[in-house]
Structures are given as structure tokens and as C-alpha cells.
Design a protein around this motif. Structure first.
Motif, PDB file in Angstrom:
ATOM      1  N   PRO A  48       2.074 -27.791 -45.970  1.00 16.80           N
ATOM      2  CA  PRO A  48       1.131 -26.928 -46.703  1.00 16.80           C
ATOM      3  C   PRO A  48      -0.292 -27.449 -46.532  1.00 16.80           C
ATOM      4  O   PRO A  48      -0.541 -28.646 -46.627  1.00 16.80           O
ATOM      5  N   ALA A  49      -1.206 -26.558 -46.259  1.00 15.76           N
ATOM      6  CA  ALA A  49      -2.606 -26.935 -46.103  1.00 15.76           C
ATOM      7  C   ALA A  49      -3.339 -26.673 -47.416  1.00 15.76           C
ATOM      8  O   ALA A  49      -2.947 -25.801 -48.186  1.00 15.76           O
ATOM      9  N   THR A  50      -4.372 -27.433 -47.657  1.00 16.01           N
ATOM     10  CA  THR A  50      -5.208 -27.190 -48.824  1.00 16.01           C
ATOM     11  C   THR A  50      -6.580 -26.742 -48.353  1.00 16.01           C
ATOM     12  O   THR A  50      -7.079 -27.216 -47.321  1.00 16.01           O
ATOM     13  N   PHE A  51      -7.158 -25.824 -49.091  1.00 19.60           N
ATOM     14  CA  PHE A  51      -8.456 -25.273 -48.736  1.00 19.60           C
ATOM     15  C   PHE A  51      -9.381 -25.384 -49.941  1.00 19.60           C
ATOM     16  O   PHE A  51      -9.339 -24.552 -50.846  1.00 19.60           O
ATOM     17  N   PRO A  52     -10.210 -26.427 -49.980  1.00 22.21           N
ATOM     18  CA  PRO A  52     -11.089 -26.596 -51.133  1.00 22.21           C
ATOM     19  C   PRO A  52     -12.108 -25.463 -51.258  1.00 22.21           C
ATOM     20  O   PRO A  52     -12.506 -25.100 -52.349  1.00 22.21           O
TER      21      PRO A  52
END
Length: 99
Positions: free
Chosen positions: A71-75
Motif C-alpha cells: 500500500p502506498a501513502t500519499f501525504p
């Protein structure tokens, strides 16, 4: 070809489900063999926060050396301000895409 679909959930307007069906249908029509490897979409990617549907995973990252998917995180939750304001610079309130 391997296909990974990630990110749609049970949104109240049904956009994610409609898009998922259209994507799967389009890939199914291709003259090449397409293998659906990951489908983290619609109800498979849905959680409830109180009574509101919410995606579990927004997107993924891929380790190109190992092939590991995570899973990627996108701030940042949107495009940069210049991109958001493009319609004002062009005197148009519609964004048109050409093919």
C-alpha cells in the motif's frame, strides 16, 4: 500482461463500481491475454467509518527489483496549486482532454 486494479471502493455515487466494470470489460476485450492478478476494488477495498464507506487502500507501490506490491501513502491529497488553478489561467471552467 498482468493487471492490478487498486483503489476503488463503495462510494455513494457508484463511480468506483462503474469504473471498475468498465475497466475489466475493456481489458477483457483486448486481443492479448490479460491476467487479473490483483483486484482491490469496490467492496473488496471498502471499510466503514461509522456509516461512511471509505477505501482501505488508495493506491499501491511496487518494488521493481522484487515485484513486491505494498500500500502506498500519499501525504498530498491533490494536484499542486498551479494545476488546480489552470482553469482560471485559460479562462475556461472545463478541463478538456484530447485523444
Amino acid at each position: 500482461l498482468e493487471l492490478h486494479l487498486v483503489g476503488g471502493f463503495l462510494d455513494s455515487r457508484g463511480y468506483s463500481e462503474d469504473l471498475a466494470v468498465r475497466l475489466i470489460y475493456s481489458f477483457n476485450k483486448q486481443p492479448v491475454s490479460v491476467h487479473l492478478v490483483t483486484a482491490c476494488i469496490t467492496e473488496l477495498n471498502n471499510s466503514l467509518r461509522g456509516i461512511i464507506n471509505w477505501p482501505v487502500v488508495y493506491g499501491i507501490g511496487v518494488n521493481v527489483k522484487s515485484g513486491e506490491i505494498f500500500p502506498a501513502t500519499f501525504p498530498d491529497k491533490g494536484p499542486d496549486m498551479p494545476v488546480r488553478l489552470t482553469r482560471y489561467f485559460t479562462s475556461s471552467y472545463e478541463v478538456r482532454y484530447s485523444t
